[in-house]
Design a protein around this motif. Structure first.
Motif, PDB file in Angstrom:
ATOM      1  N   GLY A 181       2.762  21.541 -42.172  1.00  0.00           N
ATOM      2  CA  GLY A 181       2.730  20.578 -41.395  1.00  0.00           C
ATOM      3  C   GLY A 181       1.859  19.317 -41.453  1.00  0.00           C
ATOM      4  N   PHE A 182       2.234  18.235 -40.939  1.00  0.00           N
ATOM      5  CA  PHE A 182       1.506  16.971 -41.047  1.00  0.00           C
ATOM      6  C   PHE A 182       1.646  16.283 -39.791  1.00  0.00           C
ATOM      7  N   GLN A 183       0.271  15.952 -39.072  1.00  0.00           N
ATOM      8  CA  GLN A 183       0.167  15.333 -37.765  1.00  0.00           C
ATOM      9  C   GLN A 183      -0.428  13.969 -37.895  1.00  0.00           C
ATOM     10  N   ILE A 184       0.222  12.946 -37.265  1.00  0.00           N
ATOM     11  CA  ILE A 184      -0.312  11.675 -37.332  1.00  0.00           C
ATOM     12  C   ILE A 184      -0.249  11.057 -35.804  1.00  0.00           C
ATOM     13  N   SER A 185      -1.452  10.556 -35.617  1.00  0.00           N
ATOM     14  CA  SER A 185      -1.528   9.707 -34.328  1.00  0.00           C
ATOM     15  C   SER A 185      -1.648   8.143 -34.782  1.00  0.00           C
ATOM     16  N   PHE A 186      -0.684   7.377 -34.091  1.00  0.00           N
ATOM     17  CA  PHE A 186      -1.005   6.068 -34.438  1.00  0.00           C
ATOM     18  C   PHE A 186      -1.001   5.366 -33.009  1.00  0.00           C
ATOM     19  N   SER A 187      -1.740   4.191 -32.887  1.00  0.00           N
ATOM     20  CA  SER A 187      -2.138   3.877 -31.821  1.00  0.00           C
ATOM     21  C   SER A 187      -2.462   2.134 -31.718  1.00  0.00           C
ATOM     22  N   SER A 188      -2.224   1.604 -30.612  1.00  0.00           N
ATOM     23  CA  SER A 188      -2.494   0.026 -30.413  1.00  0.00           C
ATOM     24  C   SER A 188      -4.077  -0.181 -30.038  1.00  0.00           C
ATOM     25  N   THR A 189      -4.525   0.951 -29.973  1.00  0.00           N
ATOM     26  CA  THR A 189      -6.116   1.123 -29.364  1.00  0.00           C
ATOM     27  C   THR A 189      -6.806   1.684 -30.552  1.00  0.00           C
ATOM     28  N   ASP A 190      -8.191   1.566 -30.484  1.00  0.00           N
ATOM     29  CA  ASP A 190      -9.081   2.390 -31.423  1.00  0.00           C
ATOM     30  C   ASP A 190      -9.041   4.092 -31.174  1.00  0.00           C
ATOM     31  N   ILE A 191      -8.468   4.685 -32.119  1.00  0.00           N
ATOM     32  CA  ILE A 191      -8.564   6.118 -31.758  1.00  0.00           C
ATOM     33  C   ILE A 191      -9.367   6.809 -32.696  1.00  0.00           C
ATOM     34  N   HIS A 192      -9.821   8.126 -32.354  1.00  0.00           N
ATOM     35  CA  HIS A 192     -10.812   9.043 -33.231  1.00  0.00           C
ATOM     36  C   HIS A 192     -10.479  10.166 -33.588  1.00  0.00           C
ATOM     37  N   THR A 193      -9.070  10.514 -33.266  1.00  0.00           N
ATOM     38  CA  THR A 193      -8.542  12.029 -33.450  1.00  0.00           C
ATOM     39  C   THR A 193      -7.169  11.802 -33.688  1.00  0.00           C
ATOM     40  N   PRO A 194      -6.446  12.856 -34.455  1.00  0.00           N
ATOM     41  CA  PRO A 194      -5.062  12.963 -34.706  1.00  0.00           C
ATOM     42  C   PRO A 194      -4.307  13.274 -33.532  1.00  0.00           C
ATOM     43  N   GLY A 195      -5.108  13.388 -32.293  1.00  0.00           N
ATOM     44  CA  GLY A 195      -4.069  13.661 -31.298  1.00  0.00           C
ATOM     45  C   GLY A 195      -4.137  15.291 -30.885  1.00  0.00           C
ATOM     46  N   ASP A 196      -4.398  15.513 -29.702  1.00  0.00           N
ATOM     47  CA  ASP A 196      -4.464  16.966 -29.158  1.00  0.00           C
ATOM     48  C   ASP A 196      -3.142  17.615 -29.422  1.00  0.00           C
ATOM     49  N   GLU A 197      -2.151  16.952 -28.716  1.00  0.00           N
ATOM     50  CA  GLU A 197      -0.676  17.524 -28.774  1.00  0.00           C
ATOM     51  C   GLU A 197       0.218  16.467 -29.207  1.00  0.00           C
ATOM     52  N   PRO A 198       1.136  16.983 -29.965  1.00  0.00           N
ATOM     53  CA  PRO A 198       2.180  16.100 -30.390  1.00  0.00           C
ATOM     54  C   PRO A 198       3.151  15.384 -29.524  1.00  0.00           C
ATOM     55  N   ASP A 199       3.599  14.325 -29.467  1.00  0.00           N
ATOM     56  CA  ASP A 199       4.510  13.702 -28.342  1.00  0.00           C
ATOM     57  C   ASP A 199       6.134  14.120 -29.113  1.00  0.00           C
ATOM     58  N   VAL A 200       5.973  14.168 -30.317  1.00  0.00           N
ATOM     59  CA  VAL A 200       7.185  14.633 -31.014  1.00  0.00           C
ATOM     60  C   VAL A 200       7.048  15.471 -32.097  1.00  0.00           C
ATOM     61  N   LEU A 201       7.952  16.382 -32.241  1.00  0.00           N
ATOM     62  CA  LEU A 201       7.798  17.381 -33.470  1.00  0.00           C
ATOM     63  C   LEU A 201       9.206  17.419 -34.200  1.00  0.00           C
ATOM     64  N   VAL A 202       8.978  17.175 -35.441  1.00  0.00           N
ATOM     65  CA  VAL A 202      10.186  17.018 -36.117  1.00  0.00           C
ATOM     66  C   VAL A 202      10.260  18.365 -36.993  1.00  0.00           C
ATOM     67  N   ALA A 203      11.002  19.630 -36.793  1.00  0.00           N
ATOM     68  CA  ALA A 203      11.238  20.607 -37.218  1.00  0.00           C
ATOM     69  C   ALA A 203      12.298  20.838 -38.349  1.00  0.00           C
ATOM     70  N   MET A 204      12.008  21.106 -39.462  1.00  0.00           N
ATOM     71  CA  MET A 204      13.032  20.948 -40.512  1.00  0.00           C
ATOM     72  C   MET A 204      13.888  22.282 -40.607  1.00  0.00           C
ATOM     73  N   ASN A 205      13.117  23.566 -40.185  1.00  0.00           N
ATOM     74  CA  ASN A 205      13.844  24.730 -40.198  1.00  0.00           C
ATOM     75  C   ASN A 205      13.278  25.644 -38.811  1.00  0.00           C
ATOM     76  N   PRO A 206      13.863  26.677 -38.587  1.00  0.00           N
ATOM     77  CA  PRO A 206      13.439  27.570 -37.505  1.00  0.00           C
ATOM     78  C   PRO A 206      11.733  28.019 -37.635  1.00  0.00           C
ATOM     79  N   ALA A 207      11.539  28.370 -38.684  1.00  0.00           N
ATOM     80  CA  ALA A 207      10.205  28.636 -38.877  1.00  0.00           C
ATOM     81  C   ALA A 207       9.303  27.766 -38.521  1.00  0.00           C
TER      82      ALA A 207
END
Lengths: 351, 622
Positions: free
Chosen positions: B69-95
């Motif tokens: 997996g790879f999580q990215i958080s991008f923002s229009s303000t100063d951010i300090h973490t990759p985000g607690d929970e995703p807003d979007v999950l891209v899942a390429m397979n059932p696993a």
């Protein structure tokens, strides 16, 4: 003096330099009091080492002795050169880093059978396979001396020691075979009490460029007295040891009438005379790996114990290869530009 | 119904979006995430990323352990973490769906490759029925796309096997995301061109896949909105994206340039530290010598040898490697040579979870050696800071002739953030001289200010001397068993490290100088703590944040800071190491907040714990 040093500040190993630098044995004696047990074989090894040191034509500040732990480990304190008494088994690793960083230094590693072959086995093997330009002198007394008498990796099977009251159940290692398998480019063996032979061997070791492994059979008169007596004692040694010389037939014996020949693939001791002549004997070749392997397997009482230079080949050393890569990279791409490196290939600018 | 070309799709503006790409470890999720990150950074968002890859290089395809997996958080303000929970999950397979769904909040978007939801793959992931069809995903906003089919169709006519074609489907997914978040395809098209320069068919295929995904977003009717995350206000300057391991390697080579000494790096491969070796091995034109040692002990041994020779010898590893190096670290303490030891921490004990994060080696690097064996310890807080603390580690090592531990972790090492590129001219000179003067030379004489001993390297005429692991007589460096001398030397070694406190900045406090609660952290928890404190402060709480970059010695005002608040909370990804040190040193009742899950803290959990402590305080004062 500096004129005769090779470019890049790397002193050349040469008798000419020796004549110019004019050091003597005394220059290599430090002010530290030597503390080995009276009668220890280490005294002789130290003395021969100090004696041959002026021959190499190295300024003494460019010589470094590195040791591990054990009785042998004290030797650097007694050499008036740079010295590093390190930790158990790690001297070859420290020497590897030193030599890679400083190709201009002549680096010696002083170690023992426990230090080199037990706790430091991995470092020894890898320094040899990399052909690190260090001269490993391993004192082999077949016992742990400094810790007061436990079996070592070269102790004979069944040996009774403090840690093996019913005899050790561990088979001994063959140091020279290990060195061969690891591809050390110079492999030799000598004896503490055979001072002239030891000097010759150390001199050869000193002039070699590449990984030197020299086993010095040494007596521990406190914990393993007579470790090698059966074949090194004055009255038997000529009959029980085979002194190797490159290009010469393998002859030994008080009367120079014994020899080693190959019978099929098997080495065989023969008596020169009607049945066998000198032409039938094996001729030593320091570049032949098969002869080297065979010699590494010969030991008293089945065979005379070979001493001298078993192998001497030249191939690029670790520090030469490391330096070449850097020089080639700089030749191809120029010296590194830190600002360009920090910036990387993918930037954006906020105004 | 509007035609596809004329379709008016509303654009919604968002402050911040967090996307997690997840798939099989062979699906290229790291590449996909990295490209999205780069594009967003170049666009001008603040970004923060968290890769999460399995330890197995190629676990069985489609299996749960094989999910990357790879999580990215991008923002229009100063951010300090990759985000607690995703807003979007891209899942390429059932696993990938199964592994990540638990962290996806209800209502979030879920984009799946429906082609991968075959009976076989469902079985491998342990699904009894197809979640796309059995209604079990009704809590989420599901976009089911036949990615493999559409992608293969887009690649028709190329001279490739269908298996090779399938390997490009991650770019199709990336194209869809680029469209959805209005990102430019240009940086990625360029990257593909460079990457597959020698294999034009592959370049063409990946470009086609990316464009096809983008076009699919444009033409399909399943998306009813696009999203725009505007640029973040960033300080003027030139930026690049930087991971912690890259930053560390750059910091070390910069230190070498500014100290005017060659760098030597002895290391043995270990996750997650190996990238530092890889980076440094490519800096040959800077004279950097790298040595892949036979083991961890040889790695540090070679580094000590190099430093003995006057180079900047260093080694790098992760926790298990530190365990192996500890004897040699003690040697470096005794011989007082400069040495930098990198520890990129990972979850332990023992082999633990090699790719997962933890910060539980603090006590190990401080105390994991025989006897009192003090070393300096620095710990960067963000991927970008790794550069500065790598440089600082060397400044201290050279000036004080001491081993310095550079304490990073898996999260910092692989996480990335935009980094303002410093000017080389602004970096300080950190060079120190070798001792060459013969008169009065004593190997263990000390500089009265720093207590550093002279660095007399082999090759210097007249300074021949011997060092080693045996106790040294003060000044002469001769072997000594004298009781009083040993006591004095132990104190001198301790005092030398303690004295560094006068040469490092004071601990900075973000928030009120005194008040209800101080949250004290170190290392990679910075982002979560900082964000939590900002939220707490916004709600009017009297909360401050201080973050320690120096763990030995502590900044000299640390005691004053921790005593200025009614409560002190110390979140750590260990079972309470800094909190033990702070309690022991300053006799304050600091409270540990400890979670060890191989993951960074969520902002919300630090916030909740802080509020609990504040409520407790209010209750107590009532």
């Amino acid at each position: 003096m500096t004129d005769t040093l090779s470019p890049g500040g790397q002193p050349a190993l040469s008798p000419q330099n020796a004549a110019i630098i004019q050091l003597t044995r005394k220059d290599f004696v430090s002010d530290q009091e030597v503390r080995w047990c009276p009668g220890c074989g280490d005294y002789s090894i130290l003395a021969q080492t100090q004696k041959v040191m002026p021959d190499f034509g190295y300024p003494k500040e460019n010589i470094v002795f590195i040791s591990g732990i054990g009785c042998s480990g004290r030797l650097p304190y007694y050499m008036n050169t740079y010295g590093f008494h390190s930790i158990h088994g790690r001297a070859p690793a420290i020497a590897t880093g030193l030599k890679a960083a400083r190709p201009d230094l002549m680096v010696w590693v002083i170690t023992g059978d426990g230090d080199a072959l037990s706790i430091g086995g991995n470092h020894l093997i890898h320094s040899m396979r990399r052909n690190v330009d260090i001269r490993v002198i391993m004192f082999n007394n077949r016992i742990y001396g400094l810790t007061k008498g436990q079996a070592s990796p070269t102790s004979e099977i069944g040996k009774v020691t403090k840690s093996t009251p019913l005899g050790t159940v561990d088979y001994p290692i063959s140091p020279l075979t290990i060195a061969l398998a690891a591809e050390a480019s110079f492999i030799a063996r000598s004896v503490d009490t055979h001072t002239e032979h030891l000097q010759q061997t150390l001199t050869r070791a000193g002039f070699h460029r590449g990984s030197v492994f020299t086993e010095v059979l040494q007596n521990c008169n406190i914990f393993n007295d007579g470790a090698h007596r059966e074949f090194t004692d004055r009255d038997v040694r000529e009959d029980r040891m085979l002194v190797l010389e490159h290009g010469q037939p393998m002859i030994f014996g008080k009367d120079r009438d014994m020899g080693l020949r190959l019978n099929g693939y098997q080495p065989e001791v023969v008596k020169l005379g009607d049945d066998f002549r000198v032409e039938d004997l094996l001729v030593h070749d320091e570049q032949d790996p098969l002869i080297a392997f065979m010699l590494s397997r010969l030991y008293w009482p089945d065979f005379p114990v070979p001493v001298g230079v078993i192998r001497d080949v030249r191939r690029p050393t670790h520090d030469e290869l490391v330096t070449n890569q850097i020089e080639e990279a700089i030749a191809a791409r120029g010296e590194g530009n830190l600002q360009a490196l920090l910036s990387g290939n993918d930037t954006w600018t906020v105004k | 119904m509007t035609t596809t070309n004329e379709r008016e799709i509303p654009m919604e503006e968002l402050e911040r979006v967090t996307i997690r790409f997840a798939g099989d470890s062979g699906d290229g999720m790291q590449v996909t995430g990295t490209q999205f990150t780069r594009t967003s950074a170049v666009f001008g968002n603040d970004v923060s990323t968290l890769p999460d890859f399995p330890a197995e290089i190629r676990a069985p395809a489609g299996s749960l352990p094989g999910v990357s997996g790879f999580q990215i958080s991008f923002s229009s303000t100063d951010i300090h973490t990759p985000g607690d929970e995703p807003d979007v999950l891209v899942a390429m397979n059932p696993a990938a769906l199964k592994v990540n769904l638990g962290e996806l909040p209800a209502g979030a978007a879920l984009i799946v490759n429906e082609d991968a939801f075959t009976a076989t793959n469902l079985a491998k992931a342990g699904y009894a029925s197809n979640p796309l069809k059995d209604g079990s995903l009704h809590n989420w906003n599901v976009f089911s796309i036949p990615i493999s089919t559409l992608n293969t169709r887009a690649l028709e006519g190329l001279e490739m096997t269908s298996k090779q074609m399938d390997l490009t489907k991650n770019f199709f997914a990336l194209g869809v995301m680029f469209w959805l978040y209005e990102r430019s395809m240009e940086p990625t098209l360029q990257w593909i061109g460079d990457k597959f320069k020698k294999r034009p068919v592959f370049a063409d295929a990946n470009k086609r896949a990316l464009r096809a995904g983008y076009a699919f977003g444009e033409t399909t009717e399943i998306f009813h909105s696009r999203y725009m995350v505007p640029r973040a206000p960033q300080r003027p300057g030139t930026y690049r994206n930087l991971t912690g391991n890259e930053g560390a390697a750059l910091g070390f080579v910069a230190a070498s340039v500014k100290a005017n000494r060659p760098l030597f790096y002895g290391s043995y491969p270990i996750t997650p530290a190996s990238d530092i070796l890889h980076e440094l091995a490519s800096y040959k034109t800077f004279g950097v010598k790298t040595f892949q040692a036979e083991d961890e002990i040889a790695a540090i041994g070679s580094a000590i040898g190099a430093s003995y020779g006057g180079a900047m010898g260093m080694t790098g590893t992760s926790g298990p490697g530190i365990a192996l190096k500890s004897e040699a670290m003690g040697l470096a303490v005794m011989v007082e040579l400069p040495l930098v030891v990198v520890d990129v921490q990972r979850a332990g004990p023992s082999t633990g979870m090699p790719t997962k994060n933890e910060q539980a080696d603090l006590l190990q690097v401080l105390y994991g050696r025989n006897s009192d064996s003090p070393v300096a310890v620095v710990a960067p807080a963000t991927p970008g800071e790794t550069f500065w603390y790598a440089f600082e580690a060397w400044r201290l090592a050279l000036k004080y002739m001491t081993p310095v531990v550079f304490l990073s972790d898996a999260f910092l090492a692989t996480g990335a953030e935009p980094w303002p590129i410093p000017s080389v001219d602004d970096l300080p000179d950190i060079s120190v001289p070798n001792r060459t003067e013969k008169a009065g030379f004593r190997p263990y004489d000390r500089d009265p200010q720093t207590l550093a001993r002279p660095w007399a390297v082999p090759g210097t005429p007249g300074l021949e001397h011997r060092i080693g692991g045996l106790e040294k007589a003060d000044l002469t460096g001769n072997v000594s068993y004298d009781p009083e001398n040993h006591h004095r030397m132990q104190e001198l070694r301790q005092a030398k490290i303690a004295g560094i406190a006068n040469d490092i900045p004071e601990l900075e406090v973000n928030g009120p100088a005194e008040g209800d609660l101080l949250i004290l952290g170190w290392g990679s928890t910075y982002g979560s703590i900082r964000s939590a404190v900002e939220r707490l402060q916004a709600r009017g709480h009297s909360v401050a944040h201080a973050h320690m970059r120096y763990l030995n010695p502590f900044p000299r005002n640390t005691g004053d800071v921790v005593k200025a608040y009614k409560r002190v909370m110390i979140p750590e990804i260990n079972l309470g190491q800094l909190s033990m040190l702070i309690r022991a040193r300053y006799l304050v009742d600091a409270q540990g907040y400890n979670k060890v899950r191989g993951k960074p803290f969520r902002i919300s959990e630090i916030e909740a714990e802080a509020e609990r402590l504040i409520a407790e305080l209010r209750g107590a004062s009532r």
